[in-house]
Design a protein around this motif. Structure first.
Motif, mmCIF file in Angstrom:
data_model
loop_
_atom_site.group_PDB
_atom_site.id
_atom_site.type_symbol
_atom_site.label_atom_id
_atom_site.label_comp_id
_atom_site.label_asym_id
_atom_site.label_seq_id
_atom_site.Cartn_x
_atom_site.Cartn_y
_atom_site.Cartn_z
ATOM 1 N N PHE A 118 43.538 26.936 35.655
ATOM 2 C CA PHE A 118 42.869 26.597 34.386
ATOM 3 C C PHE A 118 43.417 27.398 33.202
ATOM 4 N N LYS A 119 44.317 28.302 33.523
ATOM 5 C CA LYS A 119 44.756 29.254 32.492
ATOM 6 C C LYS A 119 45.449 28.584 31.299
ATOM 7 N N LYS A 120 46.382 27.672 31.610
ATOM 8 C CA LYS A 120 47.157 27.037 30.538
ATOM 9 C C LYS A 120 46.236 26.293 29.554
ATOM 10 N N GLU A 121 45.319 25.542 30.136
ATOM 11 C CA GLU A 121 44.378 24.755 29.327
ATOM 12 C C GLU A 121 43.467 25.676 28.496
ATOM 13 N N ALA A 122 43.059 26.775 29.117
ATOM 14 C CA ALA A 122 42.185 27.737 28.417
ATOM 15 C C ALA A 122 42.907 28.278 27.187
ATOM 16 N N ILE A 123 44.154 28.663 27.376
ATOM 17 C CA ILE A 123 44.908 29.271 26.270
ATOM 18 C C ILE A 123 45.160 28.238 25.164
ATOM 19 N N LYS A 124 45.528 27.028 25.592
ATOM 20 C CA LYS A 124 45.798 25.965 24.610
ATOM 21 C C LYS A 124 44.547 25.672 23.764
ATOM 22 N N SER A 125 43.413 25.521 24.427
ATOM 23 C CA SER A 125 42.213 25.148 23.655
ATOM 24 C C SER A 125 41.695 26.314 22.814
ATOM 25 N N MET A 126 41.816 27.507 23.328
ATOM 26 C CA MET A 126 41.385 28.654 22.508
ATOM 27 C C MET A 126 42.259 28.760 21.259
ATOM 28 N N LYS A 127 43.546 28.507 21.424
ATOM 29 C CA LYS A 127 44.466 28.591 20.286
ATOM 30 C C LYS A 127 44.052 27.576 19.217
ATOM 31 N N GLN A 128 43.665 26.391 19.648
ATOM 32 C CA GLN A 128 43.242 25.360 18.686
ATOM 33 C C GLN A 128 42.021 25.818 17.898
ATOM 34 N N ASP A 129 41.049 26.417 18.597
ATOM 35 C CA ASP A 129 39.845 26.920 17.913
ATOM 36 C C ASP A 129 40.203 28.013 16.918
ATOM 37 N N LYS A 173 34.367 20.730 31.100
ATOM 38 C CA LYS A 173 35.030 19.875 32.090
ATOM 39 C C LYS A 173 35.200 20.548 33.464
ATOM 40 N N ILE A 174 34.958 21.844 33.518
ATOM 41 C CA ILE A 174 35.124 22.557 34.805
ATOM 42 C C ILE A 174 33.869 22.329 35.651
ATOM 43 N N ASP A 175 34.044 21.946 36.917
ATOM 44 C CA ASP A 175 32.816 21.632 37.660
ATOM 45 C C ASP A 175 32.398 22.715 38.665
ATOM 46 N N ASP A 176 33.044 23.869 38.623
ATOM 47 C CA ASP A 176 32.594 24.983 39.472
ATOM 48 C C ASP A 176 32.022 26.059 38.534
ATOM 49 N N GLU A 177 30.723 26.328 38.690
ATOM 50 C CA GLU A 177 30.045 27.239 37.768
ATOM 51 C C GLU A 177 30.701 28.625 37.722
ATOM 52 N N ARG A 178 31.233 29.056 38.859
ATOM 53 C CA ARG A 178 31.847 30.391 38.892
ATOM 54 C C ARG A 178 33.092 30.442 38.004
ATOM 55 N N ILE A 179 33.818 29.317 37.981
ATOM 56 C CA ILE A 179 35.026 29.267 37.145
ATOM 57 C C ILE A 179 34.639 29.101 35.671
ATOM 58 N N THR A 180 33.635 28.254 35.418
ATOM 59 C CA THR A 180 33.150 28.112 34.032
ATOM 60 C C THR A 180 32.715 29.481 33.512
ATOM 61 N N ASN A 181 31.929 30.200 34.314
ATOM 62 C CA ASN A 181 31.448 31.516 33.887
ATOM 63 C C ASN A 181 32.607 32.476 33.605
ATOM 64 N N PHE A 182 33.606 32.412 34.462
ATOM 65 C CA PHE A 182 34.768 33.304 34.295
ATOM 66 C C PHE A 182 35.431 33.060 32.934
ATOM 67 N N TYR A 183 35.691 31.773 32.624
ATOM 68 C CA TYR A 183 36.378 31.479 31.361
ATOM 69 C C TYR A 183 35.448 31.644 30.154
ATOM 70 N N GLN A 184 34.175 31.489 30.379
ATOM 71 C CA GLN A 184 33.216 31.763 29.304
ATOM 72 C C GLN A 184 33.243 33.271 28.981
ATOM 73 N N LEU A 185 33.283 34.067 30.035
ATOM 74 C CA LEU A 185 33.335 35.517 29.817
ATOM 75 C C LEU A 185 34.632 35.913 29.104
ATOM 76 N N ALA A 186 35.743 35.256 29.477
ATOM 77 C CA ALA A 186 37.017 35.542 28.802
ATOM 78 C C ALA A 186 36.860 35.303 27.294
ATOM 79 N N GLN A 187 36.127 34.250 26.944
ATOM 80 C CA GLN A 187 35.865 33.949 25.531
ATOM 81 C C GLN A 187 35.061 35.083 24.878
ATOM 82 N N LEU A 188 34.037 35.576 25.596
ATOM 83 C CA LEU A 188 33.190 36.630 25.021
ATOM 84 C C LEU A 188 33.953 37.954 24.862
#
Ligand SMILES: C[S@@+](CC[C@H](N)C(=O)[O-])C[C@H]1O[C@@H](n2cnc3c(N)ncnc32)[C@H](O)[C@@H]1O
Length: 424
Positions: free
Chosen positions: A177-188, A217-232
């Motif tokens: 999920f890393k590539k997508e995370a970086i791409k979308s964060m960059k857009q924001d 779009k991520i359907d595993d809560e543990r992964i959503t939480n991980f990337y949410q925390l990266a945002q925080l």
């Protein structure tokens, strides 16, 4: 009768970890050994070793597995030394996922593990931390093979605690999920940079965010939480330390590396014992409704020192990012409301409610360990420790020990910190 030479060969040496440098840590190290039933005398001539003598009430293997302040027992390296080496950061206090999120006011993981031994908790027993903070007790309980329940009033803390414990289980999937995370964060970030010169929120006031869509779009809560925390973490780094976008990318790499370390640790530990993911929820320590009377085997916690540290202020970027109404939340954060003497009174009342709840949920004969400090409010020295002891004794707790602990980095606000061991 045993000859002198037999006695000599029966001695086992437990050697302190080489990061131990404070007298209070040596005191905790010794209490870990005695808590586990070892018959111990300090080996005074070299200061870093303790001599263990028969009768050995605990096996060397068990000590190797449990001890926190030691690097070896006999010729065996301790489990904790191996765990702490799985570290993407420089400090022992940040090993594995302990470093996730720049939270002020954590206590030290090693201290928590040593308390498990001092009070001699058994694998699988249930530990409670009603003031979870960044989840130090949660991760230490998990690694030790304890069942855990934790609460915090702040949704940021709940998220941090969850991710710290679960990141290892999804470590293999996180890089996908890393590539997508970086791409979308960059857009924001680019969108916000156009609209506001200085960084405000990543999620704008209309709730629009490409990164938020990515999380959805991520359907595993543990992964959503991980990337949410990266945002925080990024929001906090940007808001408090003016870090730019590169920090986000770098952090994700470090976070993933630590999650892999945790997966490796889990593999090692699961060969020996069951690991419990535990339960971490948003909750109010003054009213632990979901916890039954006398259902908890041990409590290890450090209450808010908000009278000295304003957690809401430190975490405001992350809270805003989550869309939390900070004024609303602050009304329930112990130690934040009011000014001067009124503030201290309210703090005492709230803490009394929290101590009463701790007493209610703890099993008889079990221990509640509270790490608490004196602070200065508007130039006045508080009596938090004395008040805690007085109140806890009045509701039926018996103070077993009151150990001093040196506090680092907060010398101006918190003067003296204590570890109070109460028995119900
Ligand atoms: C000293 S910190 C705990 C730090 C933790 N031991 C660690 O290592 O990260 C105290 C925590 O209590 C939380 N808190 C404040 N009021 C609360 C309440 N009414 N119920 C539950 N948690 C509360 C704060 O949000 C803060 O995270």
């Amino acid at each position: 009768m045993q000859s002198n030479s037999d006695a000599q060969t029966n001695v086992i040496l437990a050697e302190l970890d080489n990061k131990i440098q404070f007298v209070y840590e040596v005191a905790f190290a010794k209490r870990e050994l005695t808590g586990l039933g070892a018959n111990v005398t300090p080996k005074l001539e070299d200061t870093i070793r303790f001599e263990l003598r028969p009768p050995f009430n605990i096996s060397t293997d068990e000590m190797v597995k449990r001890l926190a302040h030691f690097r070896s027992v006999g010729d065996k390296k301790t489990e904790y030394t191996k765990l702490v080496a799985m570290n993407q950061k420089a400090s022992d206090n940040q090993y594995l996922t302990h470093w996730y999120y720049p939270y002020k006011g954590k206590y030290h993981p090693r201290l928590v593990r040593s308390i498990f031994n001092i009070i001699n908790v058994k694998y699988g027993q249930k530990v409670l931390d009603p003031f979870l903070g960044s989840g130090t007790t949660a991760l230490e309980s998990y690694l030790f093979g304890l069942d855990f329940i934790g609460f915090d009033i702040s949704p940021v803390c709940v998220l941090v605690g969850k991710v710290k414990v679960t990141a290892g289980e999804v470590a293999g999937q996180l890089p996908l999920f890393k590539k997508e995370a970086i791409k979308s964060m960059k857009q924001d970030v680019l969108k916000n940079a156009k609209e506001t010169k200085k960084y405000a929120k990543l999620v704008d006031d209309d709730g629009e965010s490409v990164y938020q869509d990515f999380l959805g779009k991520i359907d595993d809560e543990r992964i959503t939480n991980f990337y949410q925390l990266a945002q925080l973490i990024f929001a906090s780094d940007r808001g408090r330390r003016s870090r730019d976008f590169e920090a986000f990318e770098k952090n994700i790499d470090n976070m993933i590396a630590s999650a892999s370390n945790l997966a490796e640790a889990e593999k090692m530990l699961k060969k020996d014992r069951k690991l419990y993911e535990g339960r971490i929820n948003k909750g109010d320590a003054r009213s632990l409704k979901s916890v039954r009377n006398e259902s908890v085997d041990a409590i290890i916690t450090s209450p808010p020192y908000s009278i000295a540290l304003n957690y809401m202020f430190n975490d405001r970027h992350a809270l805003e990012e989550l869309g939390v109404d900070i004024v609303d939340l602050s009304g329930n954060v112990i130690g934040v409301a009011g000014k001067g003497a009124q503030k201290i009174k309210q703090y005492e009342k709230d803490m009394e409610a929290a101590y009463s709840e701790m007493y209610r949920v703890l099993k008889k004969g079990h221990q509640c360990v509270i790490v608490v400090g004196e602070a200065k409010v508007d130039g006045e020295q508080t009596q938090t420790v004395e008040d805690a002891i007085k109140y806890c004794e009045s509701i039926g707790f018996r103070l077993k020990e009151n150990l001093p602990k040196i506090i680092f980095g907060l010398y101006n606000t918190i003067k003296d910190e204590r570890v109070l061991f109460f028995e119900k």
